[in-house]
Motif scaffolding. Structure first.
Motif, mmCIF file in Angstrom:
data_model
loop_
_atom_site.group_PDB
_atom_site.id
_atom_site.type_symbol
_atom_site.label_atom_id
_atom_site.label_comp_id
_atom_site.label_asym_id
_atom_site.label_seq_id
_atom_site.Cartn_x
_atom_site.Cartn_y
_atom_site.Cartn_z
ATOM 1 N N ALA A 1 5.323 1.395 -8.723
ATOM 2 C CA ALA A 1 4.815 0.181 -8.083
ATOM 3 C C ALA A 1 4.341 -0.814 -9.135
ATOM 4 C CB ALA A 1 3.661 0.532 -7.136
ATOM 5 N N LEU A 2 3.670 -0.294 -10.153
ATOM 6 C CA LEU A 2 3.171 -1.139 -11.234
ATOM 7 C C LEU A 2 4.341 -1.796 -11.965
ATOM 8 C CD1 LEU A 2 0.276 -1.658 -12.098
ATOM 9 C CD2 LEU A 2 0.525 0.082 -13.843
ATOM 10 N N ALA A 3 5.401 -0.991 -12.174
ATOM 11 C CA ALA A 3 6.564 -1.505 -12.885
ATOM 12 C C ALA A 3 7.248 -2.615 -12.093
ATOM 13 C CB ALA A 3 7.553 -0.365 -13.169
ATOM 14 N N VAL B 1 -4.633 -3.759 -5.006
ATOM 15 C CA VAL B 1 -4.331 -2.950 -3.821
ATOM 16 C C VAL B 1 -5.405 -1.877 -3.659
ATOM 17 C CG1 VAL B 1 -2.713 -1.295 -2.832
ATOM 18 C CG2 VAL B 1 -1.856 -3.357 -3.894
ATOM 19 N N TYR B 2 -5.785 -1.237 -4.784
ATOM 20 C CA TYR B 2 -6.811 -0.190 -4.724
ATOM 21 C C TYR B 2 -8.121 -0.749 -4.192
ATOM 22 C CZ TYR B 2 -4.352 3.554 -7.155
ATOM 23 O OH TYR B 2 -3.495 4.580 -7.476
ATOM 24 N N ALA B 3 -8.538 -1.893 -4.753
ATOM 25 C CA ALA B 3 -9.804 -2.482 -4.322
ATOM 26 C C ALA B 3 -9.757 -2.782 -2.830
ATOM 27 C CB ALA B 3 -10.095 -3.751 -5.115
ATOM 28 N N MET C 1 0.837 -1.202 0.000
ATOM 29 C CA MET C 1 0.000 0.000 0.000
ATOM 30 C C MET C 1 0.870 1.250 0.000
ATOM 31 S SD MET C 1 -3.041 -0.748 2.644
ATOM 32 C CE MET C 1 -3.954 -2.254 2.658
ATOM 33 N N ARG C 2 1.896 1.240 0.857
ATOM 34 C CA ARG C 2 2.741 2.441 0.936
ATOM 35 C C ARG C 2 3.494 2.654 -0.366
ATOM 36 N NH1 ARG C 2 6.598 1.751 5.256
ATOM 37 N NH2 ARG C 2 5.954 -0.430 5.367
ATOM 38 N N ALA C 3 3.921 1.556 -0.990
ATOM 39 C CA ALA C 3 4.620 1.687 -2.274
ATOM 40 C C ALA C 3 3.696 2.304 -3.321
ATOM 41 C CB ALA C 3 5.110 0.319 -2.737
#
Lengths: 309, 314
Positions: A199-201, A209-211, A189-191
């Motif tokens: 973070a995606l990379a 994580v968003y959900a 989450m923090r990343a």
């Protein structure tokens, strides 16, 4: 009663407000911090928590009130979290979390949740019995013949349940802190909060994580509502005030900063309790909303926030 | 046909239709349409800020209520004539919009939305706080003599319709002229890319402030007219719901089009009117429409028209 005991009573009531507010606002702050999304429907998740708590307690029926309450404490946040995840996947994800469209969409979700509750649960306010509720009289000090001495002013009391609410909120907040600081999920989450693309990379499933963050945020609001519902009653319009107060707290505390949010919740909860006892509650609200607007205009990083370079 | 002639034909036809409606519509729809016209003036004001300048306000009820209470309190407690009351309402709206613009325009994006929301909430609470004068949620009713404007009795349904139509037509023509003027084009440039507009040498803050004042002024005029035409002033019109409504109407009709606010208001009004016959939870429709719009048609009705048929729709 003298001024002193009055103030103590107001602070105790304020502390209960602050405890519940801290939970609700941390949920809102978490969502804003990680997802950069303003969730206008947050108050309705709070309301849903209270209504579901009534529903669970009602289903359990004649058993000891503690059974229904404890069950509600588990079931309501999970259900509300589930609904929030569903809303995230079906709506927010599809507008790509664009800030303006998300606000419009969450206003829509607000009305949907509120009105569906009105259609199913109805317009009545309904109570939930607290699991335990002993009245505790409190002493106060006064200057007597033999110096300082304790006495028991009439009307100065609290209940064991109110103290338990404060305790429970502290435990949950420590849990959230532990989750964010000490676990792998918290790290993800923090990343994501720091840099979504990076973070995606690095292969973090940002959408999941968003959900999850949206679900946890809503769950915290629901949990706060379950805690408060034995003191207030469950009603389909009860989401408005917590939403407004949470906004105020999150903004004063600095958008997206969890420690600032908790500190601001204590400050706002206590002062709201104290001001409402001594002055008009409407005036207190006017001053609080104006304060927030002015803080946003002149100190957008919040009173406790640090200006980003 | 040139764009100018087509635009003249389209908006002229709309006004002619509405004028014809004054004589042929049955009483109930006659009344509804008068209401829709005044409310779509409110939406048209909102559209100047949201549709043309790209500023999403969540607090427009503040301006609507400023106009309504500026007029209502002046007529009720100040004992002025309705015409002066309208001016008082407009003046209140302009002053509030100017002050709010100066403060709120220091922020942008999400912060701007929350600041406008908070100021509107403070305004709503202020109306409740001064309950002895405003009568709070209950509101107050304007009596017969307080609603006679230039010798015309606005409590008469026919007169009311024509008065609403005159206001609607004036604002429609005014907005058309505004968005075709240099000022309007700069607003669109700011919406599309504020940095670039500033780099071209435009004072973007002054233009945005101008947009807020014009938008707030039109909203206040609508509020004052609504109070005068329908004879009621109440705190509901200052609540969050009335800040959300114009957003809904404009989104539905098509943000950044002159005819959109009217289409959206008309459509939404009948939708809610029909659904409130079946359930008391009629705001559910508003919620579903908002979500569906953000998902499937962010450009609204007139926006789709512009995209598919006529690219030059003003």
């Amino acid at each position: 009663m003298d001024f002193g005991p009055y103030l103590l009573l107001a602070s105790l009531e304020g502390a209960v407000t602050a405890a519940v507010l801290a939970l609700t606002a941390v949920g809102l702050s978490l969502v804003f911090g990680v997802m950069r999304v303003v969730n206008v429907a947050h108050g309705e998740f709070f309301m849903l928590g209270a209504v579901l708590a009534w529903w669970v307690a009602h289903l359990v029926g004649d058993a000891h009130p503690a059974v229904g309450f404890l069950l509600a404490l588990v079931v309501a946040p999970l259900l509300v979290g589930g609904i929030a995840v569903l809303a995230d996947v079906t709506v927010l994800k599809r507008v790509n979390y664009d800030p303006e469209r998300t606000i419009v969409a969450t206003i829509g979700i607000l009305y949907i949740l509120q009105q569906v509750t009105l259609m199913t649960y109805g317009p009545d306010a309904r109570p939930v019995e607290p699991p335990f509720n002993t009245r505790l009289a409190l002493p106060f000090v006064e200057w007597g013949e033999n110096g300082l001495q304790l006495y028991w002013p009439w009307g100065l009391s609290t209940t064991s349940y109110k103290l338990a609410v404060i305790g429970a909120a502290v435990v949950v907040l420590l849990g959230v802190w532990g989750l964010m600081a000490r676990t792998r999920i918290g790290l993800l989450m923090r990343a994501t909060q720091l840099d979504r693309d990076m973070a995606l990379a690095f292969g973090i499933p940002v959408e999941r994580v968003y959900a999850m963050v949206f679900g946890i945020g809503a769950g915290l609001a629901a949990l706060a509502a379950v805690l408060i519902v034995p003191i207030q009653q469950a009603h389909y319009l009860m989401g408005g005030d917590p939403l407004l107060l949470s906004f105020i707290v999150v903004i004063i505390g600095g958008l997206g900063s969890l420690p600032g949010t908790v500190l601001a919740a204590v400050l706002i909860g206590l002062s709201d309790g104290i001001i409402s006892v001594f002055f008009s509650p409407t005036l207190a609200k006017i001053l609080a909303t104006l304060l927030v607007a002015l803080v946003l205009v002149f100190r957008p990083q919040g009173l406790f926030g640090v200006r980003r370079a | 046909m040139s764009d100018g002639a087509r635009s003249l034909a389209l908006h002229g036809a709309l006004l002619a239709l509405l004028l014809a409606g004054a004589f042929v519509l049955p009483a109930y729809h006659h009344g509804v349409l008068a209401r829709v016209m005044v409310l779509s003036v409110y939406a048209a004001g909102y559209n100047i800020m949201f549709g043309y300048t790209g500023l999403l306000s969540l607090g427009h009820a503040l301006f609507f209520a400023a106009g309504m209470y500026g007029m209502g309190l002046a007529v009720q407690h100040g004992g002025v004539t309705p015409a002066l009351g309208l001016l008082a309402g407009l003046g209140c709206g302009l002053a509030v919009a100017f002050a709010l613009g100066l403060l709120a325009l220091r922020t942008a994006g999400v912060a701007f939305m929350i600041v406008t929301l908070m100021f509107a909430q403070a305004g709503y609470l202020t109306v409740l706080y001064f309950g002895p004068y405003t009568r709070g949620d209950e509101g107050f009713v304007l009596q017969g003599a307080q609603r006679v404007l230039f010798g015309f009795d606005l409590s008469d349904a026919g007169v009311r319709y024509i008065a609403a139509l005159i206001l609607f037509a004036a604002v429609l023509v005014g907005v058309l002229a505004l968005v075709r003027s240099r000022f309007g084009r700069v607003l669109v440039a700011i919406r599309e890319n504020e940095e670039r507009a500033r780099m071209l040498g435009y004072d973007t803050f002054a233009h945005k402030l101008g947009a807020v004042v014009i938008s707030g002024g039109i909203a206040a005029l609508a509020g004052a007219a609504y109070g005068l035409l329908f004879g009621y002033v109440g705190a509901t019109f200052a609540s969050v719901q009335y800040s959300i409504f114009p957003l809904l109407w404009v989104l539905l009709g098509g943000a950044g089009t002159v005819i959109g606010p009217f289409l959206g208001t008309l459509f939404m009004f009948y939708l809610i009117d029909l659904s409130s016959g079946y359930t008391s939870a009629y705001m559910l429709i508003a919620g579903v429409v908002l979500v569906a719009l953000t998902l499937f048609a962010p450009q609204g009705l007139a926006g789709e028209l512009r995209r598919r048929i006529w690219r030059g729709l003003p």
